[in-house]
Scaffold this active site. Structure first.
Site, short mmCIF file in Angstrom:
data_model
loop_
_atom_site.label_atom_id
_atom_site.label_comp_id
_atom_site.label_asym_id
_atom_site.label_seq_id
_atom_site.Cartn_x
_atom_site.Cartn_y
_atom_site.Cartn_z
N ASP A 97 -11.27 -12.01 10.02
CA ASP A 97 -10.26 -12.03 8.92
C ASP A 97 -9.06 -12.30 9.78
OD1 ASP A 97 -8.50 -11.64 6.89
OD2 ASP A 97 -9.16 -9.60 6.60
N ASP A 143 -6.18 -13.70 8.10
CA ASP A 143 -4.89 -13.69 7.23
C ASP A 143 -3.91 -14.82 7.70
OD1 ASP A 143 -6.02 -11.86 5.67
OD2 ASP A 143 -5.13 -10.10 6.70
N HIS A 195 -11.42 -14.05 2.30
CA HIS A 195 -12.58 -13.35 2.48
C HIS A 195 -13.71 -14.02 1.99
CE1 HIS A 195 -9.82 -9.36 1.82
NE2 HIS A 195 -9.92 -9.94 2.88
N GLU A 251 -9.24 -13.13 -2.52
CA GLU A 251 -8.63 -13.66 -1.20
C GLU A 251 -9.50 -14.55 -0.54
OE1 GLU A 251 -6.91 -11.00 1.47
OE2 GLU A 251 -7.58 -12.13 3.18
N GLU A 283 -10.87 -6.14 -5.32
CA GLU A 283 -10.65 -7.33 -4.15
C GLU A 283 -12.02 -7.51 -3.50
OE1 GLU A 283 -7.09 -7.67 -1.86
OE2 GLU A 283 -8.11 -8.49 -0.39
N HIS A 329 1.01 -1.07 -0.07
CA HIS A 329 -0.01 0.11 -0.19
C HIS A 329 1.10 1.40 -0.01
CE1 HIS A 329 -2.41 -2.97 2.27
NE2 HIS A 329 -3.61 -2.27 1.79
#
Ligand code: XLS
Ligand code: CA
Ligand code: CA
Length: 439
Positions: free
Chosen positions: A310, A312, A274, A271, A235, A104
């Site tokens: 989430d 990850d 998600h 993803e 996304e 980012h």
């Protein structure tokens, strides 16, 4: 700390050692970058990428606890730390043997007190990134703009009820696209972090969706104006941080893109972490996006579907990686997308080497998935069974339905002549047993 100092001391370039034992976790046992399978190297099929935010900015802090991950690159002023972090990241990519990274804007360079200052910070740090890229050959898989962390974005960015905020997001994306061009990024991602709502009472959903579409149109226009060649990706994610996010899942995004005439300008970055938050199985959105020719890239991490948030995590489940790779191989690959590890080591995994162990384990899990997927495809058993299952559409009335030329009157005439269809077994357990044979 001197700029040329090593951060991951004692860790060499990670080798491929197929004979390594169970306890050897600092080598690849399955991922062999240059090995050719079905006409492509493993490296080209997998196109692994390391994410900057979790692996180099993550602190291990959670809503209940302070940072646990104390990294040697977090030293000095924010700009000094940003440079150390970048050098550490490139040392990591090189030792791991991964050709791509993602970031980012705001995790690469700190946000300033004005847009101009933020842009200057980004210019300075991306000058160094460009230098490190050309020294190492490592490339940007995708860039994205952080349009969700700063308080100004608390009510959304492109869907904010205040156009002043939308304009800020637009200005930020303009710079993000310039950075993508400067660094030769192959993709640019839009993840709609706060593009959604928390309360329907204060929200005009029709207006917000239209603004979001118009925002994307501005991005497409600017991309074309500056001659930026990268692929645009959206996304999907159903919730978190918003209660409801507009880009809920693959099919919602595909519907949105088609509704606003944007489908030729975007693909999807799926993803699966998600996807499971949306209540689907891990591979669901990868399969759905691919079926519509819209699978552009994959954030290859996982959640804990028994939790509602989430997490990850690094993908370690071979069934999941096999299903994802089967879809990717069947569509001929992911390029210019890739498999990006948008994954973080647990806050309890505090050693620097844990970053390596996590990525190596996940890369091996995907390498095994790729090998299995290729065996499944080359054997052709499952494909043949599925083909047979739909064989009634290859001739006669089925063929007319397939081509879209049949009518309801013809359906009626067919039934009048043929009567009741015979019951055919779906054979689910047979498919499951065969699939298990390969993994
Ligand atoms: C958050 C998203 C995010 C995007 C990039 O859940 O996964 O990290 O990938 O902004
Ligand atoms: Ca992601
Ligand atoms: Ca995520």
């Amino acid at each position: 700390m001197a700029a040329q100092e090593e951060f991951f001391t004692g860790i060499p370039k990670i080798p491929y050692v197929p004979s390594a034992g169970a306890g050897d976790v600092m080598c690849f046992k399955h991922y062999h970058a240059e090995e050719v399978l079905m006409g492509k190297t493993m490296e080209d099929w997998l196109r692994f990428s390391v994410c900057y935010w979790h692996s180099f900015c993550g602190t291990g802090a959670d809503p209940f606890g302070s940072p646990t991950l104390h990294r040697p690159w977090n030293e000095g002023t924010p700009m000094e730390a940003a440079k150390l972090r970048l050098r550490a990241a490139f040392e990591f990519f090189t030792k791991l043997g991964v050709k791509y990274y993602t970031f980012h804007d705001r995790d690469m360079a700190p946000e300033g007190s004005t847009l101009e200052e933020s842009n200057r910070n980004l210019d300075e740090i991306t000058d160094l990134a460009l230098e490190l890229q050309s020294q190492t050959g490592i490339k940007v898989l995708w860039v994205t703009c952080n349009l969700f962390a700063h308080p100004r974005y608390m009510n959304g960015a492109a869907t904010n009820p205040d156009c002043h905020v939308l304009a800020y997001a637009g200005a930020q994306v303009k710079k993000g696209l310039d950075v993508a061009k400067k660094l030769g990024a192959e993709n640019f991602v839009f993840w709609g972090g706060r593009e959604g709502f928390l309360s329907i009472y204060n929200t005009d959903v029709a207006a917000e969706l239209k603004h979001m579409a118009n925002f994307f149109k501005m991005a497409v226009q600017y991309k074309e104006k500056i001659g930026l060649k990268c692929q645009f990706l959206i996304e999907p994610k159903p919730k978190e941080p918003c209660k409801h996010q507009y880009d809920y899942d693959a099919m919602s995004v595909i519907g949105f893109l088609k509704h606003y005439g944007l489908e030729s300008h975007f693909k999807l970055n799926i993803e699966p972490n998600h996807t499971t938050l949306a209540g689907h199985s891990y591979e669901h959105d990868v399969v759905m996006a691919s079926a519509f020719g819209m699978l552009g890239s994959v954030d290859s991490n996982t959640g804990s579907p028994d939790l509602g948030w989430d997490t990850d995590q690094f993908p370690m489940d071979i069934r999941n990686t096999t299903l994802v790779m089967k879809t990717i191989v069947e569509q001929g690959g992911l390029q210019p997308g890739g498999l990006n590890f948008d994954a973080k080591v647990r806050r309890e995994s505090t050693d620097l080497e844990d970053l390596f162990i996590a990525h190596i384990g996940a890369m091996d899990a995907f390498a095994r998935g790729l090998r299995h997927a290729i065996r499944i495809i080359e054997d052709g058993l499952i494909t043949g069974m599925v083909k047979e299952r739909y064989s009634s559409f290859s001739h006669g009335i089925g063929q007319k339905v397939e081509e879209g030329s049949a009518t309801l009157e013809e359906m009626e005439a067919f039934i009048t002549q043929k009567g009741e269809p015979k019951v055919t077994s779906g054979k689910q357990e047979k498919y499951e047993s065969i699939f298990n044979h390969y993994i």
